[in-house]
Design a protein around this motif. Structure first.
Motif, PDB file in Angstrom:
ATOM      1  N   GLN A 153       0.665  -1.025  -0.582  1.00  0.00           N
ATOM      2  CA  GLN A 153      -0.211   0.469  -0.078  1.00  0.00           C
ATOM      3  C   GLN A 153       1.274   0.593  -0.591  1.00  0.00           C
ATOM      4  OE1 GLN A 153      -3.134   0.085  -0.323  1.00  0.00           O
ATOM      5  NE2 GLN A 153      -3.514  -2.078  -0.108  1.00  0.00           N
ATOM      6  N   VAL A 154       1.927   1.454   0.646  1.00  0.00           N
ATOM      7  CA  VAL A 154       2.547   2.476   0.492  1.00  0.00           C
ATOM      8  C   VAL A 154       3.877   2.726  -0.762  1.00  0.00           C
ATOM      9  CG1 VAL A 154       4.350   3.607   1.809  1.00  0.00           C
ATOM     10  CG2 VAL A 154       3.039   2.357   3.699  1.00  0.00           C
ATOM     11  N   ARG A 155       4.433   1.126  -1.464  1.00  0.00           N
ATOM     12  CA  ARG A 155       4.979   1.592  -2.669  1.00  0.00           C
ATOM     13  C   ARG A 155       4.713   1.862  -3.297  1.00  0.00           C
ATOM     14  NH1 ARG A 155       6.985  -3.863  -1.971  1.00  0.00           N
ATOM     15  NH2 ARG A 155       5.049  -4.836  -3.884  1.00  0.00           N
ATOM     16  N   THR A 156       3.095   1.163  -3.618  1.00  0.00           N
ATOM     17  CA  THR A 156       2.646   1.664  -4.767  1.00  0.00           C
ATOM     18  C   THR A 156       2.018   3.553  -5.102  1.00  0.00           C
ATOM     19  OG1 THR A 156       0.926   0.015  -4.569  1.00  0.00           O
ATOM     20  CG2 THR A 156       0.334   1.326  -5.803  1.00  0.00           C
ATOM     21  N   PRO A 157       1.421   3.837  -4.094  1.00  0.00           N
ATOM     22  CA  PRO A 157       1.621   5.573  -4.414  1.00  0.00           C
ATOM     23  C   PRO A 157       3.118   5.817  -3.991  1.00  0.00           C
ATOM     24  CG  PRO A 157       0.778   4.931  -2.104  1.00  0.00           C
ATOM     25  CD  PRO A 157       1.060   3.653  -2.325  1.00  0.00           C
ATOM     26  N   LEU A 158       4.128   6.071  -3.908  1.00  0.00           N
ATOM     27  CA  LEU A 158       5.216   6.232  -3.460  1.00  0.00           C
ATOM     28  C   LEU A 158       5.801   6.186  -5.512  1.00  0.00           C
ATOM     29  CD1 LEU A 158       6.804   5.171  -0.445  1.00  0.00           C
ATOM     30  CD2 LEU A 158       6.210   7.966  -0.499  1.00  0.00           C
ATOM     31  N   ASN A 159       5.751   5.148  -5.504  1.00  0.00           N
ATOM     32  CA  ASN A 159       6.202   4.602  -6.955  1.00  0.00           C
ATOM     33  C   ASN A 159       5.683   5.613  -8.515  1.00  0.00           C
ATOM     34  OD1 ASN A 159       7.686   2.621  -6.055  1.00  0.00           O
ATOM     35  ND2 ASN A 159       6.426   0.974  -6.657  1.00  0.00           N
ATOM     36  N   ILE A 160       4.614   6.255  -7.408  1.00  0.00           N
ATOM     37  CA  ILE A 160       3.544   6.950  -8.542  1.00  0.00           C
ATOM     38  C   ILE A 160       4.050   8.319  -8.494  1.00  0.00           C
ATOM     39  CG2 ILE A 160       1.617   8.012  -9.197  1.00  0.00           C
ATOM     40  CD1 ILE A 160       0.157   5.149  -7.984  1.00  0.00           C
ATOM     41  N   ILE A 161       3.695   8.424  -7.031  1.00  0.00           N
ATOM     42  CA  ILE A 161       5.322  10.039  -7.481  1.00  0.00           C
ATOM     43  C   ILE A 161       6.707  10.073  -7.655  1.00  0.00           C
ATOM     44  CG2 ILE A 161       5.727  11.652  -5.587  1.00  0.00           C
ATOM     45  CD1 ILE A 161       3.268  10.240  -3.388  1.00  0.00           C
ATOM     46  N   GLN A 162       7.346   9.230  -7.486  1.00  0.00           N
ATOM     47  CA  GLN A 162       8.605   9.023  -7.578  1.00  0.00           C
ATOM     48  C   GLN A 162       8.737   9.276  -8.833  1.00  0.00           C
ATOM     49  OE1 GLN A 162      10.696   5.563  -6.265  1.00  0.00           O
ATOM     50  NE2 GLN A 162      12.744   5.789  -7.677  1.00  0.00           N
ATOM     51  N   GLY A 163       7.748   8.507  -9.950  1.00  0.00           N
ATOM     52  CA  GLY A 163       7.879   7.925 -11.632  1.00  0.00           C
ATOM     53  C   GLY A 163       7.212   9.748 -12.180  1.00  0.00           C
ATOM     54  N   PHE A 164       6.528  10.440 -11.581  1.00  0.00           N
ATOM     55  CA  PHE A 164       5.868  11.419 -11.318  1.00  0.00           C
ATOM     56  C   PHE A 164       7.517  12.684 -11.415  1.00  0.00           C
ATOM     57  CE2 PHE A 164       1.421  10.824 -11.593  1.00  0.00           C
ATOM     58  CZ  PHE A 164       1.063  10.182 -13.044  1.00  0.00           C
ATOM     59  N   VAL A 165       7.893  12.535 -10.638  1.00  0.00           N
ATOM     60  CA  VAL A 165       9.083  13.944 -10.146  1.00  0.00           C
ATOM     61  C   VAL A 165       9.944  13.941 -11.508  1.00  0.00           C
ATOM     62  CG1 VAL A 165      10.683  14.198  -8.157  1.00  0.00           C
ATOM     63  CG2 VAL A 165       8.296  13.600  -7.717  1.00  0.00           C
ATOM     64  N   GLN A 166       9.938  12.516 -11.462  1.00  0.00           N
ATOM     65  CA  GLN A 166      11.115  12.003 -12.632  1.00  0.00           C
ATOM     66  C   GLN A 166      10.947  12.775 -13.501  1.00  0.00           C
ATOM     67  OE1 GLN A 166      14.043  10.269 -12.086  1.00  0.00           O
ATOM     68  NE2 GLN A 166      15.166  10.898 -13.920  1.00  0.00           N
ATOM     69  N   VAL A 167       9.686  12.591 -14.469  1.00  0.00           N
ATOM     70  CA  VAL A 167       9.127  12.805 -15.663  1.00  0.00           C
ATOM     71  C   VAL A 167       8.715  14.434 -15.799  1.00  0.00           C
ATOM     72  CG1 VAL A 167       6.539  13.248 -16.705  1.00  0.00           C
ATOM     73  CG2 VAL A 167       7.519  11.114 -15.942  1.00  0.00           C
ATOM     74  N   MET A 168       8.970  15.350 -13.947  1.00  0.00           N
ATOM     75  CA  MET A 168       8.559  16.774 -14.120  1.00  0.00           C
ATOM     76  C   MET A 168      10.175  16.633 -14.388  1.00  0.00           C
ATOM     77  SD  MET A 168       5.861  17.604 -11.882  1.00  0.00           S
ATOM     78  CE  MET A 168       6.025  19.596 -12.236  1.00  0.00           C
ATOM     79  N   ARG A 169      10.439  16.464 -13.176  1.00  0.00           N
ATOM     80  CA  ARG A 169      12.671  17.170 -13.396  1.00  0.00           C
ATOM     81  C   ARG A 169      13.216  16.739 -15.090  1.00  0.00           C
ATOM     82  NH1 ARG A 169      16.308  13.621 -10.198  1.00  0.00           N
ATOM     83  NH2 ARG A 169      16.295  11.940 -12.358  1.00  0.00           N
TER      84      ARG A 169
ATOM     85  N   ASP B 163      11.955  16.915 -17.676  1.00  0.00           N
ATOM     86  CA  ASP B 163      11.206  17.622 -18.986  1.00  0.00           C
ATOM     87  C   ASP B 163      10.245  18.430 -18.740  1.00  0.00           C
ATOM     88  OD1 ASP B 163      10.757  18.767 -21.894  1.00  0.00           O
ATOM     89  OD2 ASP B 163      10.152  16.575 -22.865  1.00  0.00           O
ATOM     90  N   TYR B 164      10.442  18.889 -17.575  1.00  0.00           N
ATOM     91  CA  TYR B 164       8.883  20.120 -17.271  1.00  0.00           C
ATOM     92  C   TYR B 164       8.864  20.928 -17.919  1.00  0.00           C
ATOM     93  CZ  TYR B 164       7.177  23.560 -13.830  1.00  0.00           C
ATOM     94  OH  TYR B 164       5.789  24.195 -13.662  1.00  0.00           O
ATOM     95  N   SER B 165       9.953  21.372 -18.872  1.00  0.00           N
ATOM     96  CA  SER B 165       8.910  22.802 -19.677  1.00  0.00           C
ATOM     97  C   SER B 165       8.756  22.079 -20.978  1.00  0.00           C
ATOM     98  CB  SER B 165      10.243  23.652 -20.164  1.00  0.00           C
ATOM     99  OG  SER B 165      11.250  22.924 -21.307  1.00  0.00           O
ATOM    100  N   ALA B 166       8.436  20.846 -21.572  1.00  0.00           N
ATOM    101  CA  ALA B 166       7.953  20.773 -22.719  1.00  0.00           C
ATOM    102  C   ALA B 166       6.329  20.163 -22.052  1.00  0.00           C
ATOM    103  CB  ALA B 166       7.947  19.480 -22.664  1.00  0.00           C
ATOM    104  N   ILE B 167       6.124  19.711 -20.874  1.00  0.00           N
ATOM    105  CA  ILE B 167       4.792  19.706 -20.205  1.00  0.00           C
ATOM    106  C   ILE B 167       3.677  20.890 -20.024  1.00  0.00           C
ATOM    107  CG2 ILE B 167       3.657  18.624 -18.589  1.00  0.00           C
ATOM    108  CD1 ILE B 167       6.790  17.081 -17.309  1.00  0.00           C
ATOM    109  N   PRO B 168       2.757  20.469 -20.958  1.00  0.00           N
ATOM    110  CA  PRO B 168       1.469  21.265 -21.337  1.00  0.00           C
ATOM    111  C   PRO B 168       0.722  21.546 -19.033  1.00  0.00           C
ATOM    112  CG  PRO B 168       0.739  19.823 -22.513  1.00  0.00           C
ATOM    113  CD  PRO B 168       2.023  18.919 -21.841  1.00  0.00           C
TER     114      PRO B 168
END
Length: 511
Positions: free
Chosen positions: A302-318, A320-325
């Motif tokens: 239960q803890v790993r699932t939301p942490l993986n989601i947060i980590q994934g989105f942090v990686q995406v925003m770091r 290529d943040y400027s290219a995200i609408p």
């Protein structure tokens, strides 16, 4: 020699007593049987003779009426003929019938059958052979009587030809009327025979029982020992015969066995108690280990699932943040916030569950407006993404109504109940309603979700229980809310009468 003589005398006494009783019983039964058969034959013959006399009288009256009609040269009236025939009624339910040479009814209780219906009409040779035989005998001018069933009633029909005519007259009598005394006599005699047999049986049983009572007592005591009842001692016998010596030997044997059995029983009981304690301890250890493993695995998942989601989105925003609408960025941030809230909520549930039990009580020093507490919970509901179902707040209490409670505990219960309602409701609405009575205030949270199955309702307040093992959560939300409500001096219940989803009722005391 004296003992041998006593045994021979006892044996002869038993055999002689049984022989006399058997002979007397056979004689009494035989005499009663002969009397019964003779009396039965006499009563039966008298009943038949009486019925035949009644039929003779009816035929005589019919003949007299017909002679009177011939003398006056008048027309024959079937109605007057019927009255003449039935002028005397010897039996309560009997009736008279007259047939002509073709089998047509000239006299019958049912006037609709006169002259138009024959005795053979509607008679089936397979179902009513006795009725066809009666009709043939009467049409052919025969005399006699016949047993048959008429309209479902067992009856006897006496018939004979009417003199100087080609007609035949019959008397129909139910068996209960003609053989009433006969049946009563049968009943009386049967009861008398049964009573006599019962008396003889009782006498024989008592006589034999007195004789074999010592043997029966010894057999009973022997079975008592066989069943393992060694603690109840058998009485010693004063008799000097074989039975007395056998009984005294059993007494001595019982004393010796009882001492050994008591020792074995104590040892067995102590061993059994130890084994049971070890078995229970082992089961509890296995269950505890299994629950601990399952709980740790569930928490990690239960803890790993939301942490993986947060980590994934942090990686995406770091990367290529400027290219995200901008709209996609807001969606990602909302999702990260939701997952962070989920992790925070689970942490709070674990902390609350570790320090709560059913005996906890908390200081209720906070004076809280009920409506304000509901609106505060609504604000938290709307700030927690996603907001797919709108929350409605209704109140039936004034804004001035206050209760003394613990603000933190109340907020936790309301937020958790609204969180569950939002999580399981995808269409419809979520409602938070505030009500009050003389003694309590009720915070009611209801939704239009799938509800809880009837078979699962008794387990929803049990810790770590989840209706669906694949859903988000640790199975602590409702149990913790229940414990918090009890700590506040109130209670949390599930309303089983609500049929449009789920409804939870939080009751808190006013004072």
């Amino acid at each position: 020699m004296k003992r041998l003589l006593n045994r021979i005398l006892q044996s002869l006494t038993i055999k002689l007593t049984l022989g006399i009783v058997l002979c007397v019983t056979m004689v009494i039964v035989g005499v009663l049987g002969v009397l019964y058969l003779q009396t039965r034959r006499l009563v039966r013959n008298e009943a038949i003779s009486h019925a035949e006399r009644v039929l003779d009288n009816a035929a005589l009256r019919a003949r007299n009426y017909m002679d009177e009609v011939e003398m006056r040269a008048a027309d024959l009236s079937l109605e007057m003929l019927s009255k003449a025939v039935t002028a005397e009624k010897s039996y309560p339910h009997s009736y008279t019938v007259i047939l002509d040479h073709k089998g047509r009814y000239l006299v019958h209780p049912d006037s609709a059958k006169l002259l138009h219906t024959t005795i053979f009409d509607g008679a089936d040779s397979q179902k009513h052979p006795d009725l066809i035989t009666l009709g043939q005998n009467m049409v052919s001018g025969k005399s006699g009587w016949q047993r048959m069933v008429i309209d479902g009633t067992p009856s006897i029909v006496f018939y004979r030809p009417l003199p100087h005519t080609d007609w035949s007259i019959a008397l129909v009598c139910p068996k209960e009327d003609i053989f009433g005394r006969y049946i009563q006599l049968n009943t009386f005699l049967i009861l008398a025979v049964l009573a006599g047999l019962c008396l003889m049986t009782w006498f024989c049983r008592n006589a034999i029982g007195r004789i074999i009572r010592p043997l029966r007592e010894l057999a009973r005591q022997t079975r008592h020992i066989t069943d393992g009842n060694y603690e109840d001692e058998m009485p010693r016998s004063d008799r000097n015969d074989v039975i007395g010596r056998m009984q005294n030997s059993f007494v001595d044997m019982q004393k010796a066995i009882r001492e050994h059995v008591e020792t074995l029983q104590r040892t067995h009981q102590e061993t059994t108690e130890c084994n049971e304690m070890l078995k229970e301890a082992n089961q509890m250890a296995v269950q505890a280990e299994s629950k601990k493993t399952a709980f740790i695995q569930d928490v990690l998942h239960q803890v790993r699932t939301p942490l993986n989601i947060i980590q994934g989105f942090v990686q995406v925003m770091r990367d290529d943040y400027s290219a995200i609408p901008e709209g996609e960025t807001n969606r990602i941030l909302d999702t990260m916030q939701h997952q962070a809230i989920t992790v925070t909520r689970m942490s709070q549930m674990l902390v609350s569950a570790s320090g709560l039990n059913e005996y906890n009580r908390v200081e209720r020093n906070d004076s809280i407006r009920c409506n304000k507490a509901a609106r505060t919970a609504a604000v938290s509901y709307n700030q927690r993404p996603p907001v797919s179902v709108e929350l409605h707040v209704e109140t039936a209490v004034p804004d001035s109504l206050r209760i003394h409670t613990n603000r933190d505990y109340l907020d936790k219960v309301l937020n958790e109940l609204l969180y569950n309602a939002k999580k399981f409701t995808t269409d419809g609405r979520v409602l938070l309603r505030v009500e009050a009575s003389d003694e309590v205030v009720r915070f009611i949270v209801e939704d239009t979700g799938p509800g809880i199955a009837e078979a699962e309702r008794e387990n929803i307040f049990r810790r770590f229980y989840k209706v669906d093992g694949f859903t988000e959560g640790l199975g602590l939300g409702l149990p913790v809310c229940k414990q918090l409500a009890l700590a506040l001096g109130g209670n949390l219940t599930y309303d089983e009468s609500y049929a449009h989803g789920s409804r939870f009722i939080l009751e808190l005391p006013k004072a």
